[in-house]
Design a protein around this motif. Structure first.
Motif, mmCIF file in Angstrom:
data_model
loop_
_atom_site.group_PDB
_atom_site.id
_atom_site.type_symbol
_atom_site.label_atom_id
_atom_site.label_comp_id
_atom_site.label_asym_id
_atom_site.label_seq_id
_atom_site.Cartn_x
_atom_site.Cartn_y
_atom_site.Cartn_z
ATOM 1 N N SER A 343 1.110 -1.062 -0.155
ATOM 2 C CA SER A 343 0.127 -0.034 -0.023
ATOM 3 C C SER A 343 0.626 1.288 -0.392
ATOM 4 C CB SER A 343 -0.585 0.249 1.303
ATOM 5 O OG SER A 343 -1.839 -0.712 1.249
ATOM 6 N N TRP A 344 1.866 1.334 0.686
ATOM 7 C CA TRP A 344 2.881 2.690 0.808
ATOM 8 C C TRP A 344 3.312 2.505 -1.085
ATOM 9 C CZ3 TRP A 344 7.905 4.255 -0.552
ATOM 10 C CH2 TRP A 344 7.690 5.513 0.561
ATOM 11 N N PHE A 345 3.908 1.738 -1.535
ATOM 12 C CA PHE A 345 4.901 2.054 -2.824
ATOM 13 C C PHE A 345 3.391 1.933 -4.071
ATOM 14 C CE2 PHE A 345 8.579 -0.331 -1.374
ATOM 15 C CZ PHE A 345 8.942 0.215 -1.525
ATOM 16 N N ILE A 346 2.480 1.389 -3.883
ATOM 17 C CA ILE A 346 1.252 2.227 -4.802
ATOM 18 C C ILE A 346 0.692 3.775 -4.534
ATOM 19 C CG2 ILE A 346 -0.942 1.056 -3.813
ATOM 20 C CD1 ILE A 346 -1.358 -0.040 -6.641
ATOM 21 N N SER A 347 0.950 4.329 -3.497
ATOM 22 C CA SER A 347 -0.351 5.033 -2.779
ATOM 23 C C SER A 347 0.425 6.181 -2.973
ATOM 24 C CB SER A 347 -0.350 5.197 -1.168
ATOM 25 O OG SER A 347 -1.313 3.843 -1.144
ATOM 26 N N LYS A 348 2.208 5.797 -3.552
ATOM 27 C CA LYS A 348 3.512 6.848 -3.625
ATOM 28 C C LYS A 348 2.795 7.190 -4.823
ATOM 29 C CE LYS A 348 8.428 7.282 -3.683
ATOM 30 N NZ LYS A 348 7.978 7.109 -5.558
ATOM 31 N N TYR A 349 2.724 5.940 -5.490
ATOM 32 C CA TYR A 349 2.601 6.245 -7.377
ATOM 33 C C TYR A 349 1.365 6.764 -7.466
ATOM 34 C CZ TYR A 349 6.560 2.660 -7.108
ATOM 35 O OH TYR A 349 8.270 2.814 -6.734
ATOM 36 N N ALA A 350 0.167 6.448 -7.209
ATOM 37 C CA ALA A 350 -0.937 7.422 -7.339
ATOM 38 C C ALA A 350 -0.850 8.843 -6.867
ATOM 39 C CB ALA A 350 -1.592 6.580 -6.590
ATOM 40 N N ARG A 351 -0.550 9.172 -5.885
ATOM 41 C CA ARG A 351 0.473 11.038 -5.879
ATOM 42 C C ARG A 351 1.479 11.713 -6.862
ATOM 43 N NH1 ARG A 351 -1.686 14.814 -4.750
ATOM 44 N NH2 ARG A 351 -1.919 15.982 -2.331
ATOM 45 N N GLU A 352 2.292 10.494 -6.701
ATOM 46 C CA GLU A 352 3.037 11.407 -7.868
ATOM 47 C C GLU A 352 2.134 11.240 -8.964
ATOM 48 O OE1 GLU A 352 6.378 8.961 -7.488
ATOM 49 O OE2 GLU A 352 7.194 10.092 -5.627
ATOM 50 N N ALA A 353 1.114 10.357 -9.092
ATOM 51 C CA ALA A 353 0.601 10.528 -11.115
ATOM 52 C C ALA A 353 -0.485 11.896 -10.879
ATOM 53 C CB ALA A 353 -0.321 9.581 -11.135
ATOM 54 N N GLY A 354 -0.237 12.822 -9.665
ATOM 55 C CA GLY A 354 -1.337 13.590 -9.799
ATOM 56 C C GLY A 354 -2.480 13.912 -8.791
ATOM 57 N N LEU A 355 -2.730 12.601 -8.284
ATOM 58 C CA LEU A 355 -4.196 11.805 -8.104
ATOM 59 C C LEU A 355 -4.461 12.066 -6.263
ATOM 60 C CD1 LEU A 355 -4.480 8.709 -9.683
ATOM 61 C CD2 LEU A 355 -5.521 10.130 -10.211
ATOM 62 N N LYS A 356 -5.544 12.448 -5.863
ATOM 63 C CA LYS A 356 -5.608 12.681 -4.272
ATOM 64 C C LYS A 356 -6.234 11.819 -3.542
ATOM 65 C CE LYS A 356 -5.752 16.530 -2.736
ATOM 66 N NZ LYS A 356 -5.706 18.436 -2.244
ATOM 67 N N THR A 357 -7.106 10.663 -4.500
ATOM 68 C CA THR A 357 -8.266 9.980 -4.048
ATOM 69 C C THR A 357 -8.386 8.711 -5.202
ATOM 70 O OG1 THR A 357 -10.024 9.124 -3.011
ATOM 71 C CG2 THR A 357 -10.075 11.487 -4.780
ATOM 72 N N VAL A 358 -8.574 7.509 -4.285
ATOM 73 C CA VAL A 358 -8.523 6.265 -5.763
ATOM 74 C C VAL A 358 -9.802 5.401 -4.776
ATOM 75 C CG1 VAL A 358 -5.668 6.736 -6.282
ATOM 76 C CG2 VAL A 358 -6.788 5.487 -4.439
ATOM 77 N N LEU A 359 -9.834 4.887 -5.679
ATOM 78 C CA LEU A 359 -10.644 3.437 -5.019
ATOM 79 C C LEU A 359 -10.108 2.755 -4.922
ATOM 80 C CD1 LEU A 359 -13.011 5.603 -5.514
ATOM 81 C CD2 LEU A 359 -14.113 3.687 -7.280
ATOM 82 N N SER A 360 -10.411 1.818 -4.159
ATOM 83 C CA SER A 360 -9.565 0.352 -4.159
ATOM 84 C C SER A 360 -10.819 -1.170 -3.894
ATOM 85 C CB SER A 360 -8.844 0.147 -2.512
ATOM 86 O OG SER A 360 -8.858 -1.290 -2.197
ATOM 87 N N GLY A 361 -9.893 -2.482 -4.097
ATOM 88 C CA GLY A 361 -11.106 -3.655 -4.119
ATOM 89 C C GLY A 361 -10.987 -4.064 -3.095
ATOM 90 N N LEU A 362 -10.707 -3.424 -2.177
ATOM 91 C CA LEU A 362 -10.677 -4.126 -0.538
ATOM 92 C C LEU A 362 -12.153 -4.981 -0.103
ATOM 93 C CD1 LEU A 362 -7.954 -3.032 1.519
ATOM 94 C CD2 LEU A 362 -10.646 -4.269 2.963
ATOM 95 N N GLY A 363 -12.504 -5.346 0.247
ATOM 96 C CA GLY A 363 -13.059 -6.086 1.089
ATOM 97 C C GLY A 363 -14.076 -7.183 0.165
ATOM 98 N N GLY A 364 -13.918 -7.184 -1.013
ATOM 99 C CA GLY A 364 -14.621 -8.312 -2.335
ATOM 100 C C GLY A 364 -14.027 -9.938 -0.986
ATOM 101 N N ASP A 365 -13.090 -9.910 -0.865
ATOM 102 C CA ASP A 365 -12.938 -11.438 -0.129
ATOM 103 C C ASP A 365 -13.400 -11.816 0.860
ATOM 104 O OD1 ASP A 365 -10.984 -12.322 -2.056
ATOM 105 O OD2 ASP A 365 -9.165 -10.901 -1.560
#
Length: 590
Positions: A343-365
């Protein structure tokens, strides 16, 4: 989404505001856009706030915020997804609004509906309310436990914050909880309500703490207003799932800041991506891949990307990146955990892409039986028929899997959970920490009560959702994403979607293969390559990377013969990385 902190009925030492400011400074990473401080007229209530602006980016969203006549003050972390509907309803009741934020909707909802307002909110939230008329304070946490909220009560003073580190930063609670290494070595995380600090606890999900002006308090559950009839037809179940998940995603795409989706290539993230793509143009996605082929999901990510429009930000993560950023990952952990690196790594890359919020698939399992535990749970029923003495003997087994069975000699859901997901056995933890097995049992099970519910897939769902997801996945996702000033939303945990899913007859909900009902509901949308693949969690090549890390794999960093032996086993591939990482945090790093 933001970070909050505060003191209530503070001792008059003259530096209370400075303490709250220190708490907020420790939380700046989670609210880099703005900060604010509220002090009541009698100095008995001090709220602090760090803002990550997502809805209404203007100064109107500044917090702490008051209603139009300053009867109620709020410091709020999270998002209320149904705020437009609530705002319309409240206007009909005469509510006056001065801005376009969801924060003001909470204020008016409380003014009109009092504590019953909490169950009408749809979203992820943790907030503090000061009712100026009654001089009462409420701490409130969402029904799924998505947003963290911790509190400390000492000497008739209430302190609260979004992260445990804030209490220590302000000198409010500095004494460590001596039991946290035991929890980490057993669970791989610190289970609620415990933390790494003495007298600092997590407020339970679906609860609110009511603090009265005389210093007395109560912690009460609130009821989420969802009414669903039992669903006993597969066709109706599929129709309801499609409708409810689309509604959840539509709600959670509301934002005035750039929004995207985490796309790993698994069923859940692929589904969220495809459904979000139907509702917004030029969807932005963030993905990670590896040179290690057994962890590389590019084939499945590409199958989804071919069906959507928009930009995909993809990143190759290698051993060298892990080595470079590993110290920062450790520092980002509010409390020790064996999860969260991904989560640390993908959040880092999302923020560097200019995003401030993202949707996640957590909870389906957790909702649809995606973990091996949903199959293995039935074996616990047979094992529990053995005498406790016989179950305890499993601790002598050579296999880590068999050692965990010894947990069943104890009572309660926690024992069942540890038999399925435990890190080390009781005897091993006793050896690592230099104490007795009886002492370890007292720490882990002193208050446990027998659980008489059947060993079926509903119990597995309780264990995975109520313990694993709540204590580890949600907490680590929140901490690691907010470290980068990124908000992560989880449509599968939408209150209405969850309520509908749980109303489905278990024989339909968990029929056939894992997650088959979810797959069948969207089979015309999901690429076959995604739903036909073998399950693989969103993980990194950490077995190899940690073995190559000179700090984790250095035997001399560990104390005691058993710990050294385990690290030697880890270096030869005979011990899972999560066990080595737990030992590292207890002995090698902390």
């Amino acid at each position: 989404m933001c970070r909050i902190a505060g003191l209530v009925n503070p001792q008059n030492t003259g530096n209370e505001s400075a303490k709250v400011k220190a708490m907020c400074d420790a939380l700046q990473h989670g609210g880099p856009d703005d900060e604010g401080l509220y002090v009541s007229k009698d100095n008995s209530v001090i709220f602090g706030h760090r803002r990550l602006s997502i809805i209404d980016l203007s100064a109107n969203g500044h917090q702490p915020m008051a209603d139009s006549v300053a009867e109620v003050i709020i410091s709020f972390n999270g998002e209320i997804y149904n705020y437009p509907e609530l705002k319309h309803e409240l206007k009909l009741l005469g509510a006056v609004f001065t801005n376009n934020t969801d924060t003001e909707v909470i204020l008016q909802a409380y003014l009109h509906w009092n504590v019953s307002a909490f169950g009408r909110l749809r979203g992820m939230f943790a907030f503090a309310l000061h009712d100026v008329k009654t001089n009462e304070v409420y701490l409130v946490r969402d029904s799924a436990g998505i947003k963290p909220l911790y509190y400390n009560i000492q000497n008739s003073q209430l302190a609260f914050a979004s992260e445990v580190k804030a209490f220590k930063a302000a000198g409010i609670s500095t004494q460590g909880n001596a039991n946290w290494p035991v929890y980490l070595l057993a669970y791989g995380h610190i289970p609620e309500p415990h933390t790494t600090l003495q007298n600092v606890y997590s407020l339970p999900k679906s609860h609110y703490l009511r603090w009265q002006k005389n210093g007395s308090y109560t912690i009460n559950a609130y009821r989420v207003n969802t009414e669903t009839a039992p669903v006993n037809s597969k066709e109706l179940a599929q129709e309801g799932i499609v409708q409810a998940l689309n509604t959840a995603i539509k709600r959670q795409l509301i934002a005035d800041a750039p929004i995207g989706v985490f796309l790993s290539g698994g069923i859940d993230s692929s589904l969220i991506t495809l459904l979000a793509n139907e509702q917004i143009e030029q969807l932005q996605t963030v993905s990670i891949f590896f040179n290690e082929k057994q962890y590389d999901e590019r084939t499945y990510q590409q199958a989804v990307l071919e069906k959507i429009s928009g930009k995909n930000y993809t990143h190759l993560v290698q051993q060298q990146e892990f080595e470079r950023f590993f110290p920062a990952v450790l520092q980002a952990m509010d409390m020790p955990t064996t999860d969260g690196i991904n989560s640390w790594f993908i959040s880092k890359y999302a923020r560097e892409a200019g995003l401030k919020t993202v949707l996640s698939g957590l909870g389906g399992d957790e909702l649809f039986g995606g973990y091996p535990s949903f199959h293995r749970i039935k074996y616990l029923e047979y094992l529990k028929k053995l005498p406790a003495a016989a179950l305890s003997l499993f601790s002598l087994a050579a296999s880590a899997g068999y050692k965990k069975i010894s947990y069943l000699a104890n009572n309660g859901l926690n024992a069942d959970y540890l038999a399925l997901r435990g890190i080390f056995s009781i005897n091993e933890i006793a050896a690592f920490t230099g104490t007795s097995s009886i002492h370890i049992k007292d720490i882990l099970f002193a208050d446990s009560m027998p659980d008489k519910t059947p060993y079926d897939k509903l119990k597995a769902a309780r264990l995975e959702g109520g313990l694993y997801m709540k204590n580890q996945l949600l907490r680590d996702t929140d901490m690691m994403s907010m470290q980068h000033g990124l908000e992560v939303r989880v449509p599968f945990l939408d209150e209405d979607f969850t309520a509908f899913t749980e109303s489905i007859n278990p024989e339909i909900r968990f029929a056939a293969a894992p997650k088959q009902l979810l797959i069948d509901s969207f089979k015309n949308l999901l690429p076959a390559a995604v739903w036909q693949r073998k399950k693989m969690g969103f993980t990194f090549p950490l077995q190899q990377w940690m073995a190559a890390n000179k700090d984790i794999s250095a035997v001399e960093n560990y104390r005691g013969a058993l710990a050294k032996q385990k690290i030697k086993e880890f270096k030869t591939g005979k011990l899972h990385w999560s066990r080595a990482f737990a030992l590292f945090q207890v002995q090698g790093h902390v």
